[in-house]
Scaffold this motif. Structure first.
Motif, PDB file in Angstrom:
ATOM      1  N   LYS A 117     -10.049  21.620   5.009  1.00  0.00           N
ATOM      2  CA  LYS A 117      -9.378  20.342   4.781  1.00  0.00           C
ATOM      3  C   LYS A 117      -9.992  19.164   5.539  1.00  0.00           C
ATOM      4  CE  LYS A 117      -4.779  22.240   3.733  1.00  0.00           C
ATOM      5  NZ  LYS A 117      -5.169  23.620   3.473  1.00  0.00           N
ATOM      6  N   MET A 118     -10.934  19.413   6.443  1.00  0.00           N
ATOM      7  CA  MET A 118     -11.392  18.331   7.324  1.00  0.00           C
ATOM      8  C   MET A 118     -12.056  17.189   6.560  1.00  0.00           C
ATOM      9  SD  MET A 118     -11.001  17.954  10.621  1.00  0.00           S
ATOM     10  CE  MET A 118     -11.277  19.427  11.626  1.00  0.00           C
ATOM     11  N   HIS A 119     -12.859  17.531   5.555  1.00  0.00           N
ATOM     12  CA  HIS A 119     -13.530  16.477   4.798  1.00  0.00           C
ATOM     13  C   HIS A 119     -12.493  15.605   4.091  1.00  0.00           C
ATOM     14  CE1 HIS A 119     -17.024  14.648   2.946  1.00  0.00           C
ATOM     15  NE2 HIS A 119     -16.464  14.760   1.752  1.00  0.00           N
ATOM     16  N   TYR A 120     -11.503  16.234   3.526  1.00  0.00           N
ATOM     17  CA  TYR A 120     -10.442  15.525   2.792  1.00  0.00           C
ATOM     18  C   TYR A 120      -9.611  14.649   3.732  1.00  0.00           C
ATOM     19  CZ  TYR A 120      -6.572  15.073  -0.607  1.00  0.00           C
ATOM     20  OH  TYR A 120      -5.623  14.612  -1.483  1.00  0.00           O
ATOM     21  N   ARG A 121      -9.139  15.252   4.806  1.00  0.00           N
ATOM     22  CA  ARG A 121      -8.203  14.514   5.666  1.00  0.00           C
ATOM     23  C   ARG A 121      -8.895  13.430   6.475  1.00  0.00           C
ATOM     24  NH1 ARG A 121      -7.526  16.915  10.778  1.00  0.00           N
ATOM     25  NH2 ARG A 121      -5.371  16.214  10.806  1.00  0.00           N
ATOM     26  N   SER A 122     -10.216  13.520   6.587  1.00  0.00           N
ATOM     27  CA  SER A 122     -10.946  12.451   7.272  1.00  0.00           C
ATOM     28  C   SER A 122     -11.428  11.394   6.281  1.00  0.00           C
ATOM     29  CB  SER A 122     -12.145  13.035   8.039  1.00  0.00           C
ATOM     30  OG  SER A 122     -13.128  13.520   7.147  1.00  0.00           O
ATOM     31  N   GLY A 123     -10.963  11.474   5.049  1.00  0.00           N
ATOM     32  CA  GLY A 123     -11.386  10.494   4.045  1.00  0.00           C
ATOM     33  C   GLY A 123     -12.885  10.545   3.795  1.00  0.00           C
ATOM     34  N   GLY A 124     -13.462  11.743   3.935  1.00  0.00           N
ATOM     35  CA  GLY A 124     -14.891  11.914   3.678  1.00  0.00           C
ATOM     36  C   GLY A 124     -15.781  11.575   4.860  1.00  0.00           C
ATOM     37  N   ARG A 125     -15.162  11.222   6.007  1.00  0.00           N
ATOM     38  CA  ARG A 125     -15.985  10.824   7.164  1.00  0.00           C
ATOM     39  C   ARG A 125     -16.635  12.007   7.854  1.00  0.00           C
ATOM     40  NH1 ARG A 125     -11.149   7.451   8.191  1.00  0.00           N
ATOM     41  NH2 ARG A 125     -11.638   5.290   7.698  1.00  0.00           N
ATOM     42  N   LEU A 126     -15.957  13.162   7.833  1.00  0.00           N
ATOM     43  CA  LEU A 126     -16.503  14.343   8.501  1.00  0.00           C
ATOM     44  C   LEU A 126     -16.890  15.385   7.455  1.00  0.00           C
ATOM     45  CD1 LEU A 126     -13.863  14.739  11.387  1.00  0.00           C
ATOM     46  CD2 LEU A 126     -16.074  13.592  11.495  1.00  0.00           C
ATOM     47  N   THR A 127     -18.085  15.923   7.585  1.00  0.00           N
ATOM     48  CA  THR A 127     -18.470  17.046   6.735  1.00  0.00           C
ATOM     49  C   THR A 127     -18.750  18.241   7.635  1.00  0.00           C
ATOM     50  OG1 THR A 127     -20.747  16.289   6.776  1.00  0.00           O
ATOM     51  CG2 THR A 127     -19.458  15.676   4.860  1.00  0.00           C
ATOM     52  N   LEU A 128     -18.362  19.404   7.171  1.00  0.00           N
ATOM     53  CA  LEU A 128     -18.518  20.618   7.970  1.00  0.00           C
ATOM     54  C   LEU A 128     -19.321  21.642   7.161  1.00  0.00           C
ATOM     55  CD1 LEU A 128     -14.857  20.943   9.346  1.00  0.00           C
ATOM     56  CD2 LEU A 128     -16.814  19.858  10.447  1.00  0.00           C
ATOM     57  N   PRO A 129     -20.641  21.591   7.296  1.00  0.00           N
ATOM     58  CA  PRO A 129     -21.476  22.459   6.453  1.00  0.00           C
ATOM     59  C   PRO A 129     -21.619  23.885   7.007  1.00  0.00           C
ATOM     60  CG  PRO A 129     -22.861  21.045   7.788  1.00  0.00           C
ATOM     61  CD  PRO A 129     -21.440  20.700   8.145  1.00  0.00           C
ATOM     62  N   LEU A 130     -20.511  24.529   7.304  1.00  0.00           N
ATOM     63  CA  LEU A 130     -20.591  25.894   7.832  1.00  0.00           C
ATOM     64  C   LEU A 130     -20.809  26.907   6.712  1.00  0.00           C
ATOM     65  CD1 LEU A 130     -17.690  26.267  10.418  1.00  0.00           C
ATOM     66  CD2 LEU A 130     -19.815  25.025  10.580  1.00  0.00           C
ATOM     67  N   VAL A 131     -21.390  28.020   7.080  1.00  0.00           N
ATOM     68  CA  VAL A 131     -21.461  29.157   6.167  1.00  0.00           C
ATOM     69  C   VAL A 131     -20.812  30.335   6.875  1.00  0.00           C
ATOM     70  CG1 VAL A 131     -22.978  30.724   4.904  1.00  0.00           C
ATOM     71  CG2 VAL A 131     -23.602  28.301   5.129  1.00  0.00           C
ATOM     72  N   ILE A 132     -19.885  30.974   6.191  1.00  0.00           N
ATOM     73  CA  ILE A 132     -19.240  32.164   6.748  1.00  0.00           C
ATOM     74  C   ILE A 132     -19.706  33.366   5.951  1.00  0.00           C
ATOM     75  CG2 ILE A 132     -17.051  33.277   7.307  1.00  0.00           C
ATOM     76  CD1 ILE A 132     -15.793  30.537   7.516  1.00  0.00           C
ATOM     77  N   ARG A 133     -20.552  34.158   6.552  1.00  0.00           N
ATOM     78  CA  ARG A 133     -21.052  35.375   5.901  1.00  0.00           C
ATOM     79  C   ARG A 133     -20.059  36.502   6.148  1.00  0.00           C
ATOM     80  NH1 ARG A 133     -25.110  37.224   8.951  1.00  0.00           N
ATOM     81  NH2 ARG A 133     -25.018  38.928   7.469  1.00  0.00           N
ATOM     82  N   VAL A 134     -19.715  37.198   5.072  1.00  0.00           N
ATOM     83  CA  VAL A 134     -18.779  38.304   5.217  1.00  0.00           C
ATOM     84  C   VAL A 134     -19.291  39.518   4.442  1.00  0.00           C
ATOM     85  CG1 VAL A 134     -16.363  39.006   5.101  1.00  0.00           C
ATOM     86  CG2 VAL A 134     -16.920  36.576   5.141  1.00  0.00           C
TER      87      VAL A 134
END
Lengths: 350, 376
Positions: A117-134
Motif C-alpha cells: 500500500k505504500m505507493h498508493y498511500r503516499s500518492g505515488g511519492r514512494l516506490t518500493l521495488p522489493l522482490v520476495i522470492r518464495v
C-alpha cells in the motif's frame, strides 16, 4: 524460434549465450546479473550467505559480493520485509528469500498492509521495488508448512505483483525483470522444479529490463503449446504436468493448448480469453486449493468474456479444502497427470 | 498508593520540576546548556501552537468536518522537546499522534488534516520533510525506520568524521506498541546491525483503554537491556529534559555508536481519539493529578520566573494561534473530494491490467449516468 533460421549470423551470436541450466541455477545466474548491473541490489534472507540458502539458490553469491550485499538476517520474517521497506526508501532494491512458503505468514502484515500500500498511500511519492522470492508448492516429500501454495492469499491484495516461472529460461529472465520492476513483486519458485534443466539464452532479456518493459513481461502469459480442442491453463509447478497431459491427450486424438500464465497478479486475461474462445473448453490446473482460488477467478472471467464460445463449464484441478496433507498423501493430493486428463475428458464429453 | 513497575517514577531524568524550577543534573546539563531563553521561548511557542491546533481539530471533528481526530494533548513536551533535537539529515518515523513533531518538521498543520477528513491516506511529502507518513498499524513502522537507518549507514551518513554531516533516524511509538512483535524485531535488527536509530517511546500510560500495566511489569525502558541497547527514562512533561536526552541519543546514533531507546513518561490528557471515551476506564482524580503536571504550564512558570516571557511575546503567539485556527477552519471546509477516478491512481507504479480494466469500466459506468442526464 523459426525466425532465427533465416538469420544465420544472429543464430551464431545467440547460440553462444545459450547454456543448459537448472531452474535453481538460472535464478542464481539472474540474481548475479542483477547484482552486477546495480550495486543497490541486495539479497536478504535466512541462511542465504555462506550456506547459499537451504536450496542453494544463492550459492556462491556471498563469496563474490560479500556479506553487505548478501545479508544473513535475524530469523524474523516480518523484520526482513519491514527493514527491506525502510532500505527501499533510500533506493535499495532488496531481493528477499523467504526460506519456505509456510514461513511467510509472520510477514503477512508487512507485505499486505505496508509493502503493498505504500505507493498508493503516499500518492505515488514512494516506490518500493522489493522482490520476495518464495520457494513454493509441494511435491518434495516435506514435513508440514514446507509445501504451501500461497498465491491466492496475496493475489487478493492490490499493490503486489505475483509471478511464477515454469522454465529455467523464464526463471532467468523473470527474476531480473522482477528486480527491474518498480512495484513489489512476489516471485514464487516451484521448488519441485528447481532441478529441472533447460536451455537458457542469457542475452535475450537484456533489452527488456527497463521498468515498463520488465513489468509488462512478467505480467504476460505465454502459449506453451498450441492446440485446438481444450485449453489447459497452468503456472509454476503445474505447467510440466499440463504439457505431459497435452502429450498423452494428443495420442488419443485430443489437441490440447497449454497456457502458462507466468503471472497470477495481474492475470493476462486477454491471452486466456483468446485461447478460451478458440477452443471453447478450459481446464485450470494449480496446486493450491480450488476453493476461492486463482482457478475460480479465471472461470469467472472466462464466463464473463467468452460465455457464448464455451462448449463446457470451466473445470478446475487442484488441491482440496484441507491443510496440505502429510507427505505420504501428497502424490494423490496434488493435481496429477491422471486428474488433469480426467478433467480434459470431462470437458470433451460434456 | 505509590505507582510501581511501568508507572513508577523510577530513574526519570528531570531538569525542570513540576513548579518550573530547574533541577541540577550534571550528567544531562551539557545537553541542555545550549537552551537559551530564545530557545525556550521557541519551545513554549511550538507547544502552544500544537495545543491550539489540536483543540481546533477536535472542534472540527465535533462539527462533523473531520471523520476522526487523534489528540496529542498533554504530550507536547515529549514531542517538541525531541522534535527540536532533529536536524538534517536525520529522518523521522512518527506513529500517528506526532502532530507536534510534524510542526518541528515544517509540515503545514492544516494540510495534515486531509487524512482525517477522508480525502487521502497520506497528507504530506515524506521525503521533503524527512518525516514519514503516519502508520496506523501499531509498530509496523519501527521496522521501516530500522531499515532506513541501516541504509543511512551504508550511504556513509553515519560516523563520517564530520559530525555536522552525520544523521540518524528517530522512530516514535507508544507503550502499547512495545508489545508488538514488529517493535521487538526492530530492536533485534537495530542492535545486531548497530543501526543509527533512536527509538522514542511515548509512554502516555494508555493503549486506548489498557493501562501500561497490561503491557509490562517493568518500566518500558528496561526492555532495551535484553537487546543490548542503551536506554534512558525521562520525564516526558519536561521539555528541557526531553530535549537533552534526545540530543544525547541522536549524537550517539549519528556517531556510529548504535541504537538508543528513550522512554518519555507522560500522560494522554484526552481520550485515545474522538471516538473514544476515557471516562469509562480512568478517574477524574487521575486526570487532575496529571493536569497539575501540564508540560506547557511548567515551562511557562520557568520562563516567568526568569522574566523571559514578555507580554508582547505572549500576545504575538496568541495572535498566531488564532490565525492558525481560522486558517485551519477555512482550509478544511474549502476541500472537496478529488475526482472519483483518482482512487485508482498509484495502486502500482507501472500499469496493472486489473486496475486499468476496472478503472475503465467504472468510468463508463459513471459516464452512463451523465449520458442519461443529457437525454432528459
Amino acid at each position: 524460434m523459426t525466425d532465427t533460421h533465416h538469420r544465420a549470423p544472429a543464430v551464431t551470436e545467440r547460440e553462444s549465450a545459450v547454456k543448459t541450466m537448472t531452474m535453481a541455477g538460472a535464478i542464481n545466474a539472474g540474481l548475479r546479473a542483477a547484482m552486477e548491473r546495480d550495486p543497490k541490489v541486495l539479497l536478504m534472507g535466512e541462511d542465504i550467505g555462506q550456506l547459499g540458502g537451504v536450496f542453494r539458490v544463492t550459492d556462491g553469491l556471498h563469496k563474490d559480493f560479500g556479506g553487505d550485499r548478501v545479508m544473513d538476517t535475524p530469523l524474523a520474517e516480518s523484520g526482513i520485509v519491514g527493514t527491506a521497506i525502510g532500505m527501499a526508501m533510500r533506493g535499495y532494491t532488496s531481493v528477499i528469500e523467504i526460506q519456505f512458503d509456510g514461513f511467510i505468514f509472520p510477514a503477512f502484515n508487512q507485505i499486505t498492509t505496508q509493502l503493498a500500500k505504500m505507493h498508493y498511500r503516499s500518492g505515488g511519492r514512494l516506490t518500493l521495488p522489493l522482490v520476495i522470492r518464495v520457494p513454493f508448492a509441494g511435491g518434495i516429500g516435506a514435513v508440514e508448512h514446507h509445501s504451501e501454495s500461497i498465491e491466492a492469499l496475496f493475489a487478493h491484495t492490490a499493490g503486489l505483483r505475483i509471478c511464477s516461472p515454469a522454465t529455467p529460461q523464464d526463471a532467468f529472465d523473470m527474476i531480473q525483470q522482477s528486480i527491474a520492476s518498480p512495484d513489489p513483486v512476489m516471485f514464487l519458485e516451484p521448488k519441485a522444479r528447481y532441478w529441472d534443466k533447460g536451455d537458457v539464452d542469457t542475452d535475450a532479456v537484456r533489452t527488456r529490463l527497463d521498468a515498463a518493459a520488465a513489468t509488462a513481461d512478467i505480467g504476460r502469459a505465454r502459449v506453451a503449446r498450441p492446440g485446438t480442442d481444450v485449453t489447459v491453463i497452468a503456472y509454476g509447478p503445474t505447467v510440466r504436468t499440463a504439457l505431459q497431459a497435452a502429450d498423452v491427450a494428443s495420442g488419443e486424438g485430443t489437441s490440447v493448448e497449454v497456457v502458462d500464465l507466468r503471472s497470477v497478479s495481474p492475470l493476462d486475461i486477454p491471452t486466456v480469453v483468446r485461447s478460451a474462445k478458440r477452443t471453447g473448453r478450459v481446464v485450470v490446473v494449480h496446486e493450491a486449493p480450488t476453493a476461492h482460488g486463482v482457478g475460480a477467478e479465471l472461470a469467472a472471467r472466462i464466463g464473463e468474456e467468452a460465455f457464448f464460445h464455451l462448449k463446457a463449464p470451466v473445470l478446475r484441478v487442484g488441491g482440496f479444502h484441507t491443510p496440505y496433507p502429510a507427505a505420504k498423501f501428497e502424490h494423490d493430493y496434488l493435481p496429477s497427470l491422471d486428474r488433469v486428463l480426467d478433467a480434459v475428458d470431462r470437458v470433451m464429453t460434456h | 498508593m505509590e505507582a510501581t513497575g511501568p508507572l513508577s517514577d523510577e530513574g526519570l531524568v528531570q531538569l525542570l520540576d513540576v513548579d518550573g524550577t530547574r533541577v541540577a543534573d550534571p550528567d544531562w546539563e551539557p545537553y541542555a546548556a545550549h537552551l537559551t531563553p530564545d530557545a525556550l521561548r521557541l519551545a513554549w511557542r511550538l507547544m502552544t501552537i500544537t495545543r491550539a491546533f489540536d483543540a481546533e481539530a477536535t472542534s472540527l471533528q465535533r462539527q462533523g468536518e473531520l471523520g476522526l481526530w487523534v489528540s496529542c494533548l498533554g504530550q507536547e513536551a515529549a514531542q517538541i522537546g525531541s522534535g527540536t533535537a532533529v536536524r538534517e539529515p536525520d529522518y523521522v518515523f512518527p506513529s500517528y499522534r506526532e502532530h507536534g513533531v510534524a510542526l518541528t518538521r515544517d509540515i503545514d498543520l492544516p494540510q495534515m488534516l486531509t487524512l482525517f477528513r477522508g480525502l487521502e491516506h497520506g497528507s504530506w511529502d515524506p521525503v521533503a520533510h524527512s518525516f514519514h507518513l503516519y502508520t496506523l498499524v501499531i509498530g509496523a513502522h519501527s521496522l521501516h525506520a530500522t531499515g532506513y537507518a541501516m541504509a543511512m549507514d551504508r550511504d556513509g551518513l553515519v560516523a563520517s568524521g564530520s559530525p555536522d554531516k552525520d544523521g540518524a533516524v528517530i522512530c516514535y511509538f507508544g507503550d502499547g506498541a512495545t508489545s508488538q512483535g514488529d517493535v521487538n524485531e526492530a530492536l533485534v535488527f537495530a542492535s545486531v546491525n548497530n543501526a543509527p536509530i533512536v527509538f522514542f517511546v511515548q509512554n502516555n500510560q494508555f493503549a486506548i483503554s489498557e493501562p501500561t500495566t497490561r503491557q509490562s511489569r517493568v518500566p518500558l525502558a528496561q526492555r532495551a537491556d535484553g537487546f543490548g541497547i542503551p536506554r534512558v527514562r525521562v520525564d516526558g512533561n519536561d521539555v528541557i529534559a526531553v530535549h537533552a536526552v534526545t540530543q544525547w541519543a541522536l549524537r550517539h546514533a549519528r556517531a556510529g555508536q548504535g541504537p538508543v531507546l528513550i522512554e518519555a513518561f507522560t500522560y494522554r490528557m484526552a481520550s485515545h481519539t474522538t471516538s473514544d471515551d476515557a471516562t469509562r476506564y480512568r478517574t477524574r482524580a487521575d486526570e487532575e493529578k496529571w493536569r497539575q503536571r501540564d508540560p506547557i504550564e511548567r515551562l511557562k512558570k520557568h520562563l516567568d520566573a526568569l522574566g523571559e516571557l514578555p507580554q508582547e511575546f505572549r500576545d504575538a503567539v496568541t495572535a498566531e494561534t488564532k490565525a492558525l485556527g481560522k486558517r485551519t477552519r477555512e482550509t478544511v471546509k474549502s476541500w472537496e473530494r478529488p475526482a472519483l477516478l483518482t482512487m485508482f491512481d498509484h495502486v502500482y507504479a507501472e500499469p496493472h491490467q486489473q486496475v486499468e480494466s476496472e478503472r475503465a469500466w467504472f468510468d463508463r459506468y459513471q459516464q452512463s449516468f451523465l449520458d442519461e442526464g443529457s437525454h432528459a
